[in-house]
Design an enzyme around this catalytic site. Structure first.
Site, PDB file in Angstrom:
ATOM      1  CB  SER A 124       0.897  -4.263  -3.249  1.00 33.56           C
ATOM      2  OG  SER A 124       0.390  -5.339  -4.021  1.00 33.56           O
ATOM      3  CE1 TYR A 139      -0.912  -1.025  -7.290  1.00 31.07           C
ATOM      4  CE2 TYR A 139       0.043  -3.206  -7.022  1.00 31.07           C
ATOM      5  CZ  TYR A 139      -0.758  -2.187  -6.552  1.00 31.07           C
ATOM      6  OH  TYR A 139      -1.386  -2.320  -5.338  1.00 31.07           O
TER       7      TYR A 139
END
Length: 236
Positions: A124, A139
């Site tokens: 990501s 995350y």
């Protein structure tokens, strides 16, 4: 090439299956919700996935894709001061532990090959950037840790020709990103967040194209790298 795709039923994973198949590769896809019910986010799942692929391809495996991920917002992921224990544990299990388990299972198999192999992990852009609307401690740290883990695996595998890389997208049109993409405030910021997309999120197919390139011989000298496929997100 004979390639295992983990998370093959998801938004990016299914796009990877389609792109790799179109490019002429043989693909074995597994997913928790697939017909085989292989869940690499649980202990033993990664070993089962690799063993299945080796059996399907009659003893050889050339490439592996990790396209499994989770947002922990519904479990309480958020800023460090408010992130819940449940979100922290669950997000790290899915986003980080499963990468470790898959690399541990796949590296010995790929290192046996004459010519090595290639592993691509979908990471990501948030691993390297902070933003007020995406401040999710579990995350962010899980995706950051994946990059270091991939570099360690790349260092280990390089003498045997095994390459390990990360593709790092920004917002992608998948079910996991639906909350963000339907938020009017975030939608209004997309031209700022992803300037290359001209106000649009990436498509799974665009991310899959980057994955396919990193698996192919065209990227034969690339390992331990993070390839931003994020529409300019990481430029900020």
């Amino acid at each position: 090439m004979r390639i295992l795709v983990c998370g093959g039923s998801g938004g990016i994973g299914s796009a990877c299956v389609a792109a790799l198949t179109t490019a002429g590769h043989q693909v074995h896809a597994v997913d928790r919700d697939g017909p085989d019910g292989v869940d690499i986010t649980e202990p033993g799942g990664a070993e089962k996935a690799v063993a299945q692929a080796v059996d399907t391809f009659q003893g050889r495996l050339d490439g592996v894709v990790h396209a499994v991920g989770r947002s922990g917002r519904r479990l309480g992921d958020g800023p460090v001061s408010t992130c819940s224990d449940e979100a922290w544990r669950d997000v790290h299990r899915v986003n980080l532990d499963s990468v470790f388990w898959l690399l541990r299972a796949a590296l010995p198999v790929l290192r046996q090959n004459d010519g090595g192999g290639s592993v691509v992990v979908v990471g990501s852009a948030l691993a390297r950037t902070l933003d007020r609307d995406f401040l999710t401690a579990a995350y962010l740290t899980s995706k950051s840790a994946v990059e270091t883990l991939v570099r360690a695996a790349a260092f280990e595998g390089a003498p045997d020709g095994v390459r390990v890389n990360v593709v790092a997208p920004g917002l992608v049109e998948t079910p996991m990103a639906a909350r963000a993409l339907t938020d009017p405030a975030i939608a209004a910021r997309l031209p700022e967040l992803m300037p290359l997309g001209d106000g649009r999120a990436s498509t799974p197919a665009a991310v899959a194209a980057a994955v396919e390139w990193l698996l192919s011989p065209s990227s034969s000298q690339v390992t331990g790298a993070v390839l931003p496929a994020d529409g300019g997100w990481s430029l900020r």
